[in-house]
Design a protein around this motif. Structure first.
Motif, short mmCIF file in Angstrom:
data_model
loop_
_atom_site.label_atom_id
_atom_site.label_comp_id
_atom_site.label_asym_id
_atom_site.label_seq_id
_atom_site.Cartn_x
_atom_site.Cartn_y
_atom_site.Cartn_z
N TYR A 105 0.83 -1.20 0.00
CA TYR A 105 0.00 0.00 0.00
C TYR A 105 0.88 1.26 0.00
O TYR A 105 1.82 1.39 0.78
N LEU A 106 0.54 2.22 -0.89
CA LEU A 106 1.29 3.47 -0.99
C LEU A 106 0.47 4.69 -0.58
O LEU A 106 1.03 5.68 -0.10
N GLY A 107 -0.83 4.62 -0.77
CA GLY A 107 -1.70 5.75 -0.48
C GLY A 107 -3.03 5.57 -1.18
O GLY A 107 -3.34 4.47 -1.66
N ILE A 108 -3.81 6.63 -1.24
CA ILE A 108 -5.09 6.57 -1.93
C ILE A 108 -5.19 7.71 -2.94
O ILE A 108 -4.44 8.69 -2.87
N VAL A 109 -6.10 7.54 -3.88
CA VAL A 109 -6.52 8.62 -4.76
C VAL A 109 -7.97 8.92 -4.44
O VAL A 109 -8.80 8.01 -4.41
N GLU A 110 -8.28 10.19 -4.16
CA GLU A 110 -9.65 10.58 -3.88
C GLU A 110 -10.34 11.05 -5.15
O GLU A 110 -9.69 11.48 -6.11
N LYS A 111 -11.67 11.01 -5.12
CA LYS A 111 -12.45 11.45 -6.28
C LYS A 111 -12.12 12.90 -6.65
O LYS A 111 -11.98 13.23 -7.82
N LYS A 112 -11.95 13.74 -5.65
CA LYS A 112 -11.67 15.15 -5.93
C LYS A 112 -10.33 15.32 -6.65
O LYS A 112 -10.18 16.23 -7.47
N ASN A 113 -9.37 14.42 -6.35
CA ASN A 113 -8.08 14.47 -7.05
C ASN A 113 -8.25 14.14 -8.53
O ASN A 113 -7.60 14.74 -9.39
N VAL A 114 -9.13 13.19 -8.80
CA VAL A 114 -9.40 12.79 -10.19
C VAL A 114 -10.06 13.94 -10.94
O VAL A 114 -9.69 14.24 -12.08
N LEU A 115 -11.03 14.60 -10.31
CA LEU A 115 -11.71 15.72 -10.96
C LEU A 115 -10.73 16.85 -11.26
O LEU A 115 -10.75 17.45 -12.35
N GLU A 116 -9.87 17.16 -10.31
CA GLU A 116 -8.88 18.22 -10.51
C GLU A 116 -7.91 17.86 -11.63
O GLU A 116 -7.54 18.70 -12.44
N ALA A 117 -7.52 16.59 -11.68
CA ALA A 117 -6.58 16.15 -12.70
C ALA A 117 -7.21 16.24 -14.10
O ALA A 117 -6.56 16.67 -15.05
N PHE A 118 -8.47 15.83 -14.21
CA PHE A 118 -9.15 15.94 -15.50
C PHE A 118 -9.29 17.40 -15.91
O PHE A 118 -9.17 17.74 -17.09
N SER A 119 -9.57 18.27 -14.95
CA SER A 119 -9.72 19.69 -15.25
C SER A 119 -8.42 20.26 -15.83
O SER A 119 -8.43 21.01 -16.81
N LYS A 120 -7.29 19.88 -15.24
CA LYS A 120 -6.00 20.33 -15.74
C LYS A 120 -5.69 19.72 -17.10
O LYS A 120 -5.22 20.39 -18.02
N MET A 121 -5.96 18.42 -17.24
CA MET A 121 -5.64 17.72 -18.48
C MET A 121 -6.42 18.28 -19.67
O MET A 121 -5.90 18.39 -20.78
N LEU A 122 -7.68 18.64 -19.42
CA LEU A 122 -8.54 19.15 -20.49
C LEU A 122 -8.51 20.66 -20.59
O LEU A 122 -9.24 21.25 -21.40
N ASN A 123 -7.69 21.32 -19.76
CA ASN A 123 -7.58 22.78 -19.79
C ASN A 123 -8.95 23.46 -19.68
O ASN A 123 -9.26 24.42 -20.38
N ILE A 124 -9.78 22.94 -18.79
CA ILE A 124 -11.14 23.45 -18.65
C ILE A 124 -11.15 24.91 -18.24
O ILE A 124 -11.98 25.69 -18.71
#
Length: 222
Positions: A105-124
């Motif tokens: 185990y290394l850690g977790i990814v939260e839903k909010k992290n995924v939303l933020e990452a998609f926002s950056k990736m898509l340059n929203i």
């Protein structure tokens, strides 16, 4: 973007010897219905415990290891953001454990992290415009779209492909470009046989950007 770049290491998984009341408290604190359970000595995940498993247990001072655990749901640290999102949607979880190749185990990814990452990736949040193009699967060539758009001096900031369930329907390609005025790009695409469905007026384009961001958030809002 990889899972290891989204890690939250502050979250502590449950141990098999933890009490059920501790599991309920952790679920409440993290607003989740699933908590990973990690073996303390090895650091490996041994399963997941869900709210449904323990909500009706009469004695919440029992240890977690007295409950039959669900199979572990996780991603490897080297897996892409898309796989993280897919697993979250598939299993309807708000947080997802991340492990290394040995299952540690290394850690977790939260839903909010995924939303933020998609926002950056898509340059929203970046200024620009969105053009929607409809094409058949047979005619979809991303290299040609990129060439036509960049020939007009615009840069592609983000691109998504909406694949309809019915194979007879066309693909919808949503392209965010750096230009506010899309008239030249749209005209070029239409001259080359592409059907565009986005209005050219700036106010409508900005509304379109916001609505597509909202659609993405609703899609991932599990």
């Amino acid at each position: 973007m990889l899972a290891r770049e989204l890690l939250n290491t502050e979250f502590t998984p449950l141990a098999p010897q933890d009490k059920i009341y501790a599991a309920l408290a952790k679920m409440d604190a993290w607003q989740t219905t699933h908590i990973p359970v990690r073996e303390v000595t090895t650091g490996k995940l041994v399963g997941m415990i869900s709210f449904e498993d323990i909500a009706d247990v009469p004695d919440d001072s029992q240890e977690v290891n007295t409950i039959e655990l669900n199979s572990s749901i996780y991603v490897f640290s080297s897996q892409h953001l898309f796989e993280v999102a897919r697993r979250m949607l598939e299993y309807e979880v708000r947080l997802l454990p991340v492990v290394d190749r040995d299952g540690i185990y290394l850690g977790i990814v939260e839903k909010k992290n995924v939303l933020e990452a998609f926002s950056k990736m898509l340059n929203i949040t970046t200024t620009g415009s969105v053009i929607t193009v409809e094409v058949t699967k047979e005619d979809f060539t991303i290299s040609e779209l990129v060439h036509l758009i960049e020939t007009e001096g615009a840069k592609i900031l983000g691109l998504t492909v909406d694949q309809p369930a019915d194979d007879s329907l066309k693909l919808r390609i949503s392209i965010k470009i750096s230009h506010i005025d899309t008239s030249a790009v749209v005209s070029s695409l239409q001259r080359h046989g592409y059907q565009t469905t986005t209005e050219n007026r700036n106010d409508l384009l900005q509304t379109d950007i916001s609505s597509r961001a909202d659609e993405l958030l609703r899609y991932l809002d599990i």
